[in-house]
Design a protein around this motif. Structure first.
Motif, PDB file in Angstrom:
ATOM      1  N   LEU B 164       0.767  -1.048  -0.100  1.00  0.00           N
ATOM      2  CA  LEU B 164       0.021   0.279  -0.310  1.00  0.00           C
ATOM      3  C   LEU B 164       0.645   1.404  -0.140  1.00  0.00           C
ATOM      4  CD1 LEU B 164      -2.990  -1.171   2.342  1.00  0.00           C
ATOM      5  CD2 LEU B 164      -2.865  -0.574  -0.177  1.00  0.00           C
ATOM      6  N   GLU B 165       2.438   1.322   0.625  1.00  0.00           N
ATOM      7  CA  GLU B 165       3.236   2.542   0.340  1.00  0.00           C
ATOM      8  C   GLU B 165       3.564   2.558  -0.934  1.00  0.00           C
ATOM      9  OE1 GLU B 165       6.477   2.481   3.712  1.00  0.00           O
ATOM     10  OE2 GLU B 165       4.832   1.765   4.876  1.00  0.00           O
ATOM     11  N   ALA B 166       3.765   1.842  -1.715  1.00  0.00           N
ATOM     12  CA  ALA B 166       4.454   2.206  -2.781  1.00  0.00           C
ATOM     13  C   ALA B 166       3.242   2.385  -4.754  1.00  0.00           C
ATOM     14  CB  ALA B 166       5.324   1.420  -3.403  1.00  0.00           C
ATOM     15  N   TYR B 167       1.891   1.988  -3.813  1.00  0.00           N
ATOM     16  CA  TYR B 167       0.910   1.811  -4.869  1.00  0.00           C
ATOM     17  C   TYR B 167      -0.667   1.921  -3.726  1.00  0.00           C
ATOM     18  CZ  TYR B 167       3.784  -0.757  -7.704  1.00  0.00           C
ATOM     19  OH  TYR B 167       5.434  -0.200  -8.304  1.00  0.00           O
ATOM     20  N   PRO B 168      -0.299   3.552  -2.987  1.00  0.00           N
ATOM     21  CA  PRO B 168      -1.809   3.631  -2.487  1.00  0.00           C
ATOM     22  C   PRO B 168      -3.183   3.433  -3.115  1.00  0.00           C
ATOM     23  CG  PRO B 168      -0.426   5.350  -3.147  1.00  0.00           C
ATOM     24  CD  PRO B 168       0.151   4.517  -4.026  1.00  0.00           C
ATOM     25  N   GLY B 169      -4.620   2.739  -2.748  1.00  0.00           N
ATOM     26  CA  GLY B 169      -5.503   3.354  -3.438  1.00  0.00           C
ATOM     27  C   GLY B 169      -5.761   1.709  -3.540  1.00  0.00           C
ATOM     28  N   LYS B 170      -7.067   1.726  -4.411  1.00  0.00           N
ATOM     29  CA  LYS B 170      -7.962   0.920  -3.854  1.00  0.00           C
ATOM     30  C   LYS B 170      -7.609  -0.585  -4.494  1.00  0.00           C
ATOM     31  CE  LYS B 170     -11.731   2.152  -1.348  1.00  0.00           C
ATOM     32  NZ  LYS B 170     -13.137   1.967  -0.496  1.00  0.00           N
ATOM     33  N   ARG B 171      -8.240  -2.129  -3.932  1.00  0.00           N
ATOM     34  CA  ARG B 171      -7.748  -2.890  -5.408  1.00  0.00           C
ATOM     35  C   ARG B 171      -8.994  -3.365  -5.545  1.00  0.00           C
ATOM     36  NH1 ARG B 171      -3.533  -0.434  -4.327  1.00  0.00           N
ATOM     37  NH2 ARG B 171      -1.709  -1.755  -3.322  1.00  0.00           N
ATOM     38  N   ALA B 172      -9.136  -3.812  -6.650  1.00  0.00           N
ATOM     39  CA  ALA B 172     -10.885  -5.039  -6.642  1.00  0.00           C
ATOM     40  C   ALA B 172      -9.865  -6.511  -6.907  1.00  0.00           C
ATOM     41  CB  ALA B 172     -11.345  -4.525  -8.343  1.00  0.00           C
ATOM     42  N   LEU B 173     -10.785  -7.721  -6.020  1.00  0.00           N
ATOM     43  CA  LEU B 173     -10.404  -8.859  -6.062  1.00  0.00           C
ATOM     44  C   LEU B 173     -11.855  -9.573  -6.349  1.00  0.00           C
ATOM     45  CD1 LEU B 173      -7.528  -8.895  -3.457  1.00  0.00           C
ATOM     46  CD2 LEU B 173      -7.038  -9.105  -5.602  1.00  0.00           C
ATOM     47  N   GLN B 174     -11.253 -10.626  -6.310  1.00  0.00           N
ATOM     48  CA  GLN B 174     -12.853 -11.548  -6.655  1.00  0.00           C
ATOM     49  C   GLN B 174     -13.717 -11.811  -5.474  1.00  0.00           C
ATOM     50  OE1 GLN B 174     -12.407 -15.062  -9.437  1.00  0.00           O
ATOM     51  NE2 GLN B 174     -14.889 -15.044  -9.514  1.00  0.00           N
ATOM     52  N   GLU B 227     -16.862  -6.333 -13.568  1.00  0.00           N
ATOM     53  CA  GLU B 227     -16.363  -4.426 -13.059  1.00  0.00           C
ATOM     54  C   GLU B 227     -15.563  -4.455 -13.065  1.00  0.00           C
ATOM     55  OE1 GLU B 227     -18.505  -5.691  -8.614  1.00  0.00           O
ATOM     56  OE2 GLU B 227     -19.378  -7.865  -9.927  1.00  0.00           O
ATOM     57  N   THR B 228     -13.981  -5.410 -12.640  1.00  0.00           N
ATOM     58  CA  THR B 228     -13.190  -4.749 -12.823  1.00  0.00           C
ATOM     59  C   THR B 228     -12.272  -3.582 -14.092  1.00  0.00           C
ATOM     60  OG1 THR B 228     -11.935  -6.958 -11.530  1.00  0.00           O
ATOM     61  CG2 THR B 228     -10.116  -5.279 -12.896  1.00  0.00           C
ATOM     62  N   PRO B 229     -12.576  -4.113 -14.660  1.00  0.00           N
ATOM     63  CA  PRO B 229     -11.802  -3.261 -16.467  1.00  0.00           C
ATOM     64  C   PRO B 229     -13.095  -1.700 -15.881  1.00  0.00           C
ATOM     65  CG  PRO B 229     -13.073  -5.318 -16.894  1.00  0.00           C
ATOM     66  CD  PRO B 229     -12.985  -5.386 -15.865  1.00  0.00           C
ATOM     67  N   GLN B 230     -14.633  -2.689 -15.372  1.00  0.00           N
ATOM     68  CA  GLN B 230     -15.589  -1.024 -15.209  1.00  0.00           C
ATOM     69  C   GLN B 230     -14.295  -0.224 -13.740  1.00  0.00           C
ATOM     70  OE1 GLN B 230     -18.209   0.007 -17.364  1.00  0.00           O
ATOM     71  NE2 GLN B 230     -17.825   1.993 -16.151  1.00  0.00           N
ATOM     72  N   LEU B 231     -13.862  -0.795 -12.683  1.00  0.00           N
ATOM     73  CA  LEU B 231     -13.525  -0.211 -12.022  1.00  0.00           C
ATOM     74  C   LEU B 231     -12.485   0.446 -12.379  1.00  0.00           C
ATOM     75  CD1 LEU B 231     -14.453  -2.186  -9.245  1.00  0.00           C
ATOM     76  CD2 LEU B 231     -14.850  -0.513  -8.999  1.00  0.00           C
ATOM     77  N   SER B 241      -7.795  -7.505 -10.150  1.00  0.00           N
ATOM     78  CA  SER B 241      -7.545  -8.818 -10.753  1.00  0.00           C
ATOM     79  C   SER B 241      -9.396  -8.779 -11.548  1.00  0.00           C
ATOM     80  CB  SER B 241      -7.806 -10.151 -10.024  1.00  0.00           C
ATOM     81  OG  SER B 241      -8.967 -10.042  -8.670  1.00  0.00           O
ATOM     82  N   THR B 242      -8.729 -10.031 -13.207  1.00  0.00           N
ATOM     83  CA  THR B 242     -10.034 -10.313 -13.351  1.00  0.00           C
ATOM     84  C   THR B 242      -9.764 -11.089 -14.703  1.00  0.00           C
ATOM     85  OG1 THR B 242     -11.824  -9.300 -15.017  1.00  0.00           O
ATOM     86  CG2 THR B 242     -10.002  -8.211 -15.104  1.00  0.00           C
ATOM     87  N   PHE B 243     -10.381 -11.606 -15.755  1.00  0.00           N
ATOM     88  CA  PHE B 243      -9.356 -12.531 -16.687  1.00  0.00           C
ATOM     89  C   PHE B 243      -8.997 -12.022 -17.451  1.00  0.00           C
ATOM     90  CE2 PHE B 243     -14.423 -13.539 -15.099  1.00  0.00           C
ATOM     91  CZ  PHE B 243     -14.254 -14.533 -14.109  1.00  0.00           C
ATOM     92  N   ASN B 244      -8.468 -12.322 -18.358  1.00  0.00           N
ATOM     93  CA  ASN B 244      -7.089 -11.738 -19.002  1.00  0.00           C
ATOM     94  C   ASN B 244      -7.543 -11.120 -20.875  1.00  0.00           C
ATOM     95  OD1 ASN B 244      -7.021 -14.818 -20.299  1.00  0.00           O
ATOM     96  ND2 ASN B 244      -5.537 -13.595 -21.447  1.00  0.00           N
ATOM     97  N   GLY B 245      -8.498 -12.247 -20.582  1.00  0.00           N
ATOM     98  CA  GLY B 245      -9.530 -11.213 -21.771  1.00  0.00           C
ATOM     99  C   GLY B 245     -10.241 -10.290 -21.332  1.00  0.00           C
ATOM    100  N   ARG B 246     -11.073  -9.634 -19.962  1.00  0.00           N
ATOM    101  CA  ARG B 246     -11.370  -8.520 -20.670  1.00  0.00           C
ATOM    102  C   ARG B 246     -10.164  -7.654 -19.712  1.00  0.00           C
ATOM    103  NH1 ARG B 246     -17.305  -9.310 -19.521  1.00  0.00           N
ATOM    104  NH2 ARG B 246     -17.653 -10.361 -18.999  1.00  0.00           N
ATOM    105  N   LEU B 247      -8.991  -7.497 -20.034  1.00  0.00           N
ATOM    106  CA  LEU B 247      -8.135  -6.506 -19.658  1.00  0.00           C
ATOM    107  C   LEU B 247      -8.104  -6.315 -20.985  1.00  0.00           C
ATOM    108  CD1 LEU B 247      -6.451  -7.665 -16.016  1.00  0.00           C
ATOM    109  CD2 LEU B 247      -7.717  -5.530 -17.099  1.00  0.00           C
TER     110      LEU B 247
END
Lengths: 420, 368
Positions: B164-174, B227-231, B241-247
Motif C-alpha cells: 500500500l505504500e508504493a501503490y496506494p489506492g483501492k484494489r479489486a479482488l474476486q 466489474e474490474t475493467p469498469q472500476l 484482478s480479472t480474466f485476461n480477456g477482459r483486460l
C-alpha cells in the motif's frame, strides 16, 4: 302424518338428501372452477417448496450408496480412537466397487465432503481403483484401502461416515446456525467459521432500516399523491411508477455511478469544496450503499398501498378537526394519521418481506458488510451445490418471517392491513 | 496451404461422416455458454463453419454457463435435460462429473487427433483435468493496473497488490478464496510449491487471511468479470484482478490506460462437457460437433476473436492476428512465454476437497 316420516321432495327422495346432493354439486362446481389454479399452485409452488424443505434434512444418499458399510459401522465406537475392524473395510470395499460401477461413489464423496474436507477426493480416487477389485477373494481390505488412499487410515473419516449414516440429518440445520456435530453432540463452530448468525441478524436489521426509510420517504409522497389536484397527482404518479418499470439492474448500476468515490455525488461535493479530493466519501460497497439502493428500489411498494388507503380518507375529516380547534399537527396526528396506518402496515409488510429475500442489489452494491443471507442461499444453490444447506437456511428464513408475521398480527392486527 | 488443406480435409471428413449417419442424428443442438465476446468467438470459430458443412442443422445458444451446475442438476432431477453441450470452467466440470451429471468421455476415441497424428489426450495433455472435460481455452485470472495512477514505477510483480505504500489506492479482488489465498501466502513468503501444503493447515489459512487483512479495507470485491475493467476505467481502483480477456478488450479495443501485470497469473481452463444420458440421436449429433469444434484448427481460429490460449499444444503455432484489430494475438495470450514466466497453477483436486471449508472461513472473515 307421524313425525318420523321424512319430508319428501317432488321426486320422492327425502328432502334432506336431495338438498345435500344439490349443495354437493354446487361445491363440486366451485371446486372445478378453481381447480386449474389450485393445481397450478400445488404443482409450481407448494410441492417444490415442500421438496426443498425436505432436502434440509434428507440424508438417504449415504445409506443408499454405502448400505453394507452403514450396517457394519453401527457397532464401532468412534471415541475408541481406533480404526474399525476388517469387516467394515470389507463392506466399504464392496460398497465402493458397486458405487464405482454405478458412478455414484463421487456423489457420496461430495456429500460427506461438506462435513469433512478431503473426503471428496478420497472417494474419487478410491473409486477409480475399486472397479478392478475382486471383492470376494481380495483382501485384507484394511491394508489395501489404506494403501489406495491414506485417508482410510484416519478414524475421523469413519466417524464422519458413521455420524452421517442415518437417513435424516440435523447437520444442515446445525450448519445453518453456525453449529456442528462434535464429539459431545452439537457444539458451536470455531469463531472463524461463524457466518450465518451474523448474516441473519444483519438481514433483519437492514431490512428493518430499509422499511423505515421507505416509510419516511414514502409517506409524504403518498400524501401528496392523494391530496394534490388530479392533474399534478397524475404527473407525480408517473414519476413514482417510472423507476418501477425500469430494470432492476439498470437502477442498481445507476446507484453505483452516483455513489462511487469517483462518482457524481462525490464529484459535486469536491467541486463545491465540501470534501477534500483525497478524502472522498465511501458510500458504496457497504451497508450505506445497500440501504440507499434498496430503499429506492422498494419505494413504490410502500407508496402505492399508502396512496390507495389515503385516497379513501375524506379530506373533510381534517377540516372538521381544524374547525373544532385542532392545530395542523393535532389534526394530522390524531385524525389523519391513525386512518392511514393500514396503508403503512400493508406497505411495511410488502417492503420488509421483499427486502429479506433480496439478493441481486446487495450482491452488486453491498461489498462485504452489506450482503444478506439470501446471497449465501443463492451461492449454495447455484455455485456450491449444497442444496441441503441452502434449504435449511431458506427454511429458517421462512420461519423467521412467519414468526414476525405472527408478532405483527398480535401487535398491530392483520385486519388492520389494507391494500386499498 | 497447409491451413486450407487441414480445413478442407476436416470439412470433407465431417461431410462424409455426416452422410453415413445423418438420419440418426438430431438436427437441433442447444449449446450453453457465457454470452458476450467469448460466446461470439465460439460461434464464429466453431458453429458457423459447422453449420456451413451441415446444412439443415440448427443451433440455439443458451447463456447460462454461470449457473450451469445448478441448472443441470435441476434438469437432471426433473428428467428433462434440454442442453446438448455445456461450456463450463474446469472446476465445475469436475463437480458435474462427480455428481454424475456429465458424461465420461474416452478422449482419444471421440476427439480428433492433431494434424501430425498426436492423439487427443497427448495433445491436450494435463489440461484434461476430469474424465468428463474437453478443454477449449486456457485463460488466466491476472491483474491490470491504471498506468496513470501508479506513479513512476509500474508494478511488475504480484506482491504490489499488498504494497500500500508504493501503490496506494483501492484494489479489486474476486469475492472468493480461490487465487486470493494463494497470492496472499506467496507474498507472505511461502514457496510456490508449498502453497497448498500450507493452505491445508489451519495456521496456513490464518496466515493467508492475516495477509489479506493488511489490505482488507482497500479492497473492492467483485463477482462479475466485467466489474474490474469498469472500476479501472472509472479510476475507482488502481489495480484489480480479472480474466485476461477482459483486460485485453479494455486495453486493445477501448484504449483504456491500463497495463497488464502477468506475474503469478492464475491459469484456469474452460471447456465443454456433455450432459449425461442424452438420447442417442442428440448424443450422436453433439459428439459429431464436439469432434469438429475441438480440433486443432478450430481452437486456433478462436484466438482470432478473443485473447484466450487454445488448449491444444498443436493449435499454438496456428494462432494468428485479431480478426478486426489486425494485431498479433500471440503476445496477448496468457500462455505466451513472455507472459508465462511466473505462473500460479491452480490445483483443482485440492480445491474440490477444500472449497466448502475454506469458503466458509473466507466468508466469515469477509463479514467481520
Amino acid at each position: 302424518m307421524s313425525n318420523s316420516e321424512p319430508m319428501l321432495a317432488a321426486d320422492g327422495t327425502p328432502l334432506k338428501r336431495s338438498l345435500a346432493r344439490a349443495l354437493r354439486r354446487e361445491k363440486m362446481r366451485a371446486l372445478m372452477l378453481i381447480a386449474p389454479l389450485l393445481l397450478f399452485i400445488l404443482l409450481t409452488f407448494i410441492l417444490p417448496v415442500a421438496d426443498m424443505l425436505y432436502r434440509s434434512v434428507d440424508n438417504k444418499i449415504v445409506s443408499e450408496i454405502l448400505p453394507r458399510t452403514v450396517v457394519a459401522l453401527q457397532d464401532w465406537d468412534a471415541d475408541s480412537g481406533e480404526l474399525p475392524d476388517e469387516a467394515v473395510f470389507a463392506a466399504m470395499a464392496a460398497d465402493l466397487q458397486q458405487a464405482a460401477q454405478e458412478k455414484t461413489h463421487t456423489k457420496v464423496g461430495v456429500r460427506l465432503n461438506y462435513e469433512q474436507p478431503g473426503i471428496s477426493s478420497l472417494f474419487r480416487k478410491s473409486g477409480r481403483k475399486a472397479k478392478k477389485w475382486n471383492v470376494e477373494e481380495g483382501g485384507p481390505w484394511k491394508e489395501q484401502l489404506i494403501e489406495v488412499h491414506k485417508g482410510w487410515g484416519d478414524p475421523e473419516v469413519w466417524r464422519t461416515i458413521q455420524t452421517y449414516s442415518p437417513r435424516v440429518t440435523q447437520g444442515y440445520y446445525l450448519n445453518a446456525v453456525d453449529m456442528q456435530v462434535g464429539t459431545n453432540g452439537a457444539e458451536m463452530r470455531p469463531e472463524n467459521e461463524q457466518i450465518y448468525g451474523i448474516l441473519f441478524w444483519r438481514t433483519m436489521k437492514m431490512s428493518l432500516i430499509i422499511t423505515l426509510s421507505c416509510i419516511a420517504l414514502g409517506y409524504p409522497v403518498a400524501w401528496l399523491l392523494a391530496n394534490l389536484p388530479a392533474r399534478h397527482a397524475n404527473l407525480l404518479m408517473i414519476l413514482v411508477l417510472l423507476p418501477f418499470w425500469t430494470s432492476l439492474l439498470v437502477r442498481t448500476s445507476a446507484w453505483k455511478i452516483m455513489l462511487q468515490q469517483q462518482g457524481v455525488i462525490n464529484d459535486v461535493l469536491v467541486w463545491i469544496g465540501f470534501v477534500a479530493d483525497d478524502s472522498r466519501l465511501v458510500m458504496i460497497n457497504n451497508q450505506f450503499g445497500t440501504i440507499v439502493a434498496m430503499t429506492h428500489i422498494l419505494l413504490p411498494f410502500m407508496i402505492l398501498p399508502m396512496y390507495s388507503v389515503m385516497q379513501t380518507i375524506p379530506p373533510s375529516y381534517l377540516r372538521a378537526a381544524k374547525s373544532l380547534g385542532a392545530t395542523n399537527w393535532t389534526a394530522f396526528w390524531r385524525v389523519y394519521f391513525p386512518q392511514s396506518i393500514p396503508g403503512i402496515g400493508a406497505g411495511s409488510i410488502l417492503v420488509f418481506i421483499l427486502a429479506i429475500g433480496y439478493y441481486i442489489t446487495p450482491a452488486l452494491v453491498g461489498g462485504t458488510t452489506g450482503t444478506f443471507i439470501s446471497n449465501r442461499i443463492a451461492f449454495h444453490i447455484s455455485s456450491s451445490l449444497n442444496w441441503g444447506l441452502a434449504a435449511a437456511l431458506g427454511a429458517i428464513l421462512l420461519a423467521v418471517v412467519l414468526i414476525l408475521y405472527w408478532a405483527y398480527d398480535k401487535i398491530v392486527g392483520i385486519d388492520n392491513v389494507k391494500l386499498g | 496451404m497447409k491451413l486450407t488443406k487441414t480445413l478442407m480435409a476436416s470439412t470433407a471428413l465431417t461431410v462424409a461422416a455426416g452422410a453415413v449417419v445423418a438420419e440418426d442424428m438430431a438436427m437441433e443442438m442447444t449449446l450453453v455458454s457465457w454470452g458476450g465476446a467469448y460466446q461470439a468467438s465460439q460461434h464464429k470459430a466453431y458453429v458457423e463453419p459447422y453449420l456451413a458443412a451441415n446444412p439443415g442443422v440448427t443451433v440455439t445458444w443458451d447463456e447460462s454457463s454461470g449457473e450451469a451446475v445448478a441448472k443441470l442438476r435441476a434438469m437432471d432431477e426433473a428428467g428433462n435435460v434440454t442442453w446438448d453441450l455445456v461450456d463450463v470452467v474446469a472446476s465445475d466440470s469436475m463437480r458435474l462429473c462427480d455428481e454424475g451429471l456429465a458424461e465420461e468421455l474416452a478422449h482419444d476415441d471421440v476427439l480428433a487427433s492433431a494434424p501430425d497424428g498426436t492423439s487427443a489426450s497427448d495433445d491436450f495433455g494435463d489440461l484434461i483435468v476430469s474424465d468428463c472435460f474437453v478443454p477449449q481455452i486456457v485463460y488466466s485470472t491476472t491483474f491490470g493496473y491504471r498506468t496513470d495512477l501508479v506513479g513512476d514505477t509500474a508494478p511488475t510483480e504480484i506482491c504490489a497488490i499488498f504494497d500500500l505504500e508504493a501503490y496506494p489506492g483501492k484494489r479489486a479482488l474476486q469475492k472468493r478464496p480461490i487465487d486470493n489465498m494463494e497470492w496472499a501466502l506467496y507474498c507472505d513468503g511461502v514457496e510456490k510449491d508449498a502453497i497448498y501444503d500450507t493452505l491445508g493447515t489451519p495456521e496456513g489459512v490464518d496466515r493467508a487471511l492475516a495477509k489479506l487483512d493488511t489490505i482488507k479495507d482497500q479492497v473492492v470485491w467483485w463477482t462479475a468479470g466485467a466489474e474490474t475493467p469498469q472500476l479501472l476505467a472509472d479510476g475507482e481502483v488502481v489495480m484489480g484482478s480479472t480474466f485476461n480477456g477482459r483486460l485485453f478488450s479494455a486495453i486493445a479495443e477501448q484504449n483504456q490506460p491500463i497495463g497488464m501485470l502477468w506475474d503469478m497469473q492464475s491459469f484456469d481452463l474452460d471447456g465443454w462437457i456433455v450432459p449425461a444420458n442424452l438420447p442417442a440421436d442428440r448424443k450422436a449429433r453433439v459428439m459429431d460437433f464436439l469432434k469438429f469444434a475441438t480440433d486443432t484448427q478450430r481452437l486456433a481460429d478462436q484466438a482470432k476473436y478473443i485473447s484466450y490460449g487454445p488448449a491444444r499444444a498443436s493449435s499454438a503455432p496456428l494462432v494468428g492476428k485479431h480478426e478486426e484489430l489486425g494485431i498479433d494475438m500471440a503476445p496477448h495470450m496468457p500462455t505466451d512465454p513472455a507472459n508465462a514466466g511466473n505462473v500460479h497453477v491452480y490445483d483443482y483436486e485440492w480445491w474440490a476437497d477444500n472449497r466448502d471449508d475454506l469458503d466458509a472461513k473466507f466468508q466469515a472473515w469477509l463479514a467481520k
